[in-house]
Every structure is written in structure tokens, then in C-alpha cells.
Design a protein around this motif. Structure first.
Motif, PDB file in Angstrom:
ATOM      1  N   GLN A  76       0.856  -1.191   0.000  1.00  0.00           N
ATOM      2  CA  GLN A  76       0.000   0.000   0.000  1.00  0.00           C
ATOM      3  C   GLN A  76       0.892   1.241   0.000  1.00  0.00           C
ATOM      4  N   ALA A  77       0.708   2.113  -0.992  1.00  0.00           N
ATOM      5  CA  ALA A  77       1.611   3.259  -1.165  1.00  0.00           C
ATOM      6  C   ALA A  77       1.738   4.116   0.096  1.00  0.00           C
ATOM      7  N   LEU A  78       0.605   4.478   0.694  1.00  0.00           N
ATOM      8  CA  LEU A  78       0.667   5.407   1.827  1.00  0.00           C
ATOM      9  C   LEU A  78       1.204   4.750   3.103  1.00  0.00           C
ATOM     10  N   PHE A 119       4.816   5.521   2.250  1.00  0.00           N
ATOM     11  CA  PHE A 119       5.248   6.901   2.005  1.00  0.00           C
ATOM     12  C   PHE A 119       4.739   7.912   3.028  1.00  0.00           C
ATOM     13  N   LEU A 130       7.676   7.376   5.427  1.00  0.00           N
ATOM     14  CA  LEU A 130       8.916   7.787   4.746  1.00  0.00           C
ATOM     15  C   LEU A 130       8.983   9.294   4.553  1.00  0.00           C
ATOM     16  N   ASP A 131       7.849   9.941   4.292  1.00  0.00           N
ATOM     17  CA  ASP A 131       7.886  11.394   4.120  1.00  0.00           C
ATOM     18  C   ASP A 131       8.379  12.068   5.399  1.00  0.00           C
ATOM     19  N   LEU A 177      10.228  10.672   7.704  1.00  0.00           N
ATOM     20  CA  LEU A 177      11.642  10.314   7.879  1.00  0.00           C
ATOM     21  C   LEU A 177      12.537  11.044   6.883  1.00  0.00           C
ATOM     22  N   ASN A 178      12.038  11.266   5.669  1.00  0.00           N
ATOM     23  CA  ASN A 178      12.809  12.054   4.692  1.00  0.00           C
ATOM     24  C   ASN A 178      13.120  13.444   5.267  1.00  0.00           C
ATOM     25  N   ALA A 181      -3.197   5.394   6.886  1.00  0.00           N
ATOM     26  CA  ALA A 181      -2.825   6.738   7.348  1.00  0.00           C
ATOM     27  C   ALA A 181      -2.351   6.736   8.799  1.00  0.00           C
ATOM     28  N   ILE A 194       1.302   7.457   9.607  1.00  0.00           N
ATOM     29  CA  ILE A 194       1.852   8.813   9.758  1.00  0.00           C
ATOM     30  C   ILE A 194       1.852   9.185  11.243  1.00  0.00           C
TER      31      ILE A 194
END
Lengths: 226, 226
Positions: free
Chosen positions: B21-23, B26, B29-30, B32-33, B176, B179
Motif C-alpha cells: 500500500q503506497a501510503l 510513504f 517515509l515522508d 523520515l525524509n 494513514a 503517519i
């Protein structure tokens, strides 16, 4: 449900560039990935070249996505173009070909009943530089709000907005606002039931009021709606 | 700030598989980025092979990510392993090598003061099948809650939780929720100021209470904390 509305968009594209913001892209894409299980849709990932495109900016930590098309050989007959932001947008010279691509493709989106341009965060800077937001209401992220008039002096920037819709252009505020924008877009185009089903699968509680923007307050922006 | 705490994790890895699942990936990861701009961190993307890994499941709409490592030649000295979920998890046979990888690598994470296993959504099914959640409190997504005991009969599943922490294992609810889990993880490990800065950059209002789970109610789950 699929095909019940002849004006549903089918051909989606996302425009990526080095140092795009991961969640600007993958928040909306996750919702669209789920949507695609019930509607005929395809996705083109459009990059400067066919080389994988990394989110990396000023660290050694990032992810690379594989493009399917390039800006010089783009998909035909695009209905929806999604443009994320990210620190890469601040490289004005490097992103000039991306801006040129938006300027070139936008007229074909504007003339379709199912054509849309969607930007998230500083993706609206790219659209503004392309001139396609001139005389339109739009928003952008709030942490770098002061730059809005440099990139889009003729844009009617709206400060206190989670997202803004002006005709077929949807512009989102920073990063996570792209998820709210996309769920609102799905509600508008595919109906509330579909949008609610997707939020529930995503276990995401969307911000439903486009005009409620806690981050405009948090960044102490003056109210602007020009 | 960087380097002020010798127990900060440095070597992060994310384990991907077809139809993740993309989210789930990401969202964390967003965050953590962004974190990586202020702390020394690196990311390995670990896949079944070095071929790009697609989110596609039952549609022609998806994104492909480039792995940096494989489960048969993984990065050395990993501190944090992130495991997303997704429809691909439901292919029990296909994901057996992924489960085996988690079982093999987990002991090295467990013995480190800065070692963590983080799962999002049905990523906890993979960890449960690996046996590493046995006798631990954990959660998973709420739309497929009924399957929790099939994948992890010895796990102490918590129904009403946005995320659960048991020693060095953090498990998130659906999509979600990853996050919120990641921002809570950053708050715990890197401090509240850092976590707040990242939420603000992401323009994301995090759910701060791990025990508040509107989706457990929405899916009418019986309260379970066993």
C-alpha cells in the motif's frame, strides 16, 4: 459504478522531478490507487527522462520512482495532471522544462469536460510559473508563503485555504493537504459514497472544509484572498 | 541536534513486496525524509529482487519503487525495519520469503538499544506470521480485523488503537495511521520539538492519542486487549 458517467477522467498522469516531496505525490496517489479498483483508470508517471526519480534533496535518505513517460514523449490524451511540490521546485532553472511542459499541456486539459490540473504544496509554484494560474484563485504551502508573488504575480492567492478550486484547477496547501484535496476531488467527481469508502479504507479522517486552514494561522499569515 | 544521542538509529530499511500500500510506506517515509535533513540517517529499500516493486494489485494504476537491496543480500547493521501492509500481504504463499526475512533479521534489531521494528496496517500480519509478535501487544488495520487471529494466534491484539508500542516493536492501524505512529516514534526517539517541526512542514495535524481509534468504532469492533 464504473462507466456510469461519461465525463469521468480515465487517463491520469503525475509529473515528477528530482527532490519532489514523497507525500505530495503518494497521498493523492494512494487514494487514486484505491479508486482505480472500481473505475477504469490508468496512470502515467512523467519525468524529465526515463531514469528513476529520487525524493532526495540534502540527505542520503530517499526513494526513487520509475517513470513511464518523459516530458518530451508524454502520454497522449491526458485527462488529469497531478503536480506535487517539494524542495526540487526551488531550483528554478532545473525545473524550467517541467514548467514548460505544464504550459504546453494545460490547454488540452482545459478544453475537456473531464480535464483537471491538480497541484499539491509548491506544485502550484510550477503551475504559476507556467502562467496557467494567472487571474485564478489558488493556494500553496504555508511555510514558504512569502514566495507566492515571486512565482505567480498575477495569481489570486488565497492564504487561508486547505485547498482551492477554480474551474478545472485544484491547488492544495502543503504536503498532507493533498490527501484532503484528493478526497474532495473524488467526492466531487465520483460521489460522496466513493470518497467516504476510500477514506475508510485509508483510515484517514479528512479535513472536509476547504476554507479551514490551521497552518495559515500557525504561520501567522495575514488573511489574503486577492 | 544531530549526534547528541548515541542511541539514535542511523540505518533504516523498508521492506517492500508486490502490491504494497503506497501510503503505508510513504506516509512514514515522508516524515523520515524530512527528519534526515537534520540527523545522519540512511535508507535501504529491500525487495524480493532488485526489480522495481509496484503497488499495483487489481488495476492498471500504480507506482513502482526501486529497491537498493534484496532479502537475500540485505543491508548490514540495520537499526530500524519498516514493514508496510497492502493487498499483497494477502498472498500468503508469495509473501513467505518476506515473512522469513523478518524472522531472520528481528533478533539483531531486538538486541540493540536503537533497534526498532515498525509495521503499518497489515504489515503486522507479516510480523505476526514471522512469530516476532508472539505474546506482544500489537494492532493492525481495522477493515480486515477478523483475520488477525489467523495470522497471529499468539499475539495480544489491541482493537481500539491508532498504534501500539511493545518494547521495541511499533505496530500501526490502517494506512494513514502510519503517519501518526511515525510522528509519535520521532517524538519518543528524537524529541517533541523535532516531531512538531516535521508535522508543521508536512502540514499534518497528527492524532496524538494512541488509544483513540475512530475506525475501530466505525467498523463496530468489540473492545479487545488480550
Amino acid at each position: 459504478m464504473a462507466g456510469s458517467n461519461d465525463n469521468l477522467p480515465v487517463n491520469f498522469g503525475i509529473l515528477l522531478f528530482p527532490a519532489f516531496q514523497a507525500l505530495d505525490a503518494f497521498g493523492p496517489l494512494d487514494a487514486l490507487n484505491i479508486l482505480s479498483m472500481n473505475f477504469p483508470m490508468n496512470l502515467s508517471i512523467i519525468g524529465p527522462t526515463l531514469d528513476p526519480i529520487s525524493t532526495k534533496h540534502s540527505s542520503n535518505f530517499g526513494e526513487s520512482i520509475v517513470p513511464t513517460h518523459t516530458i518530451s514523449d508524454p502520454p497522449q490524451d491526458l485527462d488529469v495532471l497531478l503536480v506535487p511540490g517539494g524542495l526540487g521546485v526551488r531550483d528554478f532553472e532545473g525545473t524550467t522544462p517541467i514548467v514548460d511542459f505544464i504550459r504546453t499541456i494545460y490547454p488540452s486539459l482545459a478544453q475537456k469536460p473531464n480535464g483537471y490540473l491538480i497541484t499539491v504544496c509548491t506544485g502550484s509554484w510550477l503551475a504559476a510559473r507556467a502562467g496557467v494560474l494567472d487571474n485564478k484563485f489558488a493556494t500553496s504551502n504555508k511555510s514558504a508563503w512569502y514566495k507566492r508573488k515571486i512565482v505567480g504575480p498575477k495569481v489570486k492567492w488565497v492564504s487561508h485555504a486547505r485547498w482551492v478550486v477554480d474551474e478545472n484547477i485544484w491547488t492544495g496547501s502543503g504536503v498532507a493537504a493533498g490527501i484532503d484535496l484528493t478526497l474532495a476531488f473524488i467526492e466531487k467527481v465520483y460521489g460522496a459514497e466513493t470518497a467516504n469508502d476510500i477514506s475508510r479504507i485509508m483510515e484517514y479522517m479528512p479535513h472536509k472544509d476547504a476554507n479551514h486552514d490551521p497552518f495559515a494561522d500557525l504561520y501567522k499569515l495575514e488573511r489574503e484572498n486577492c
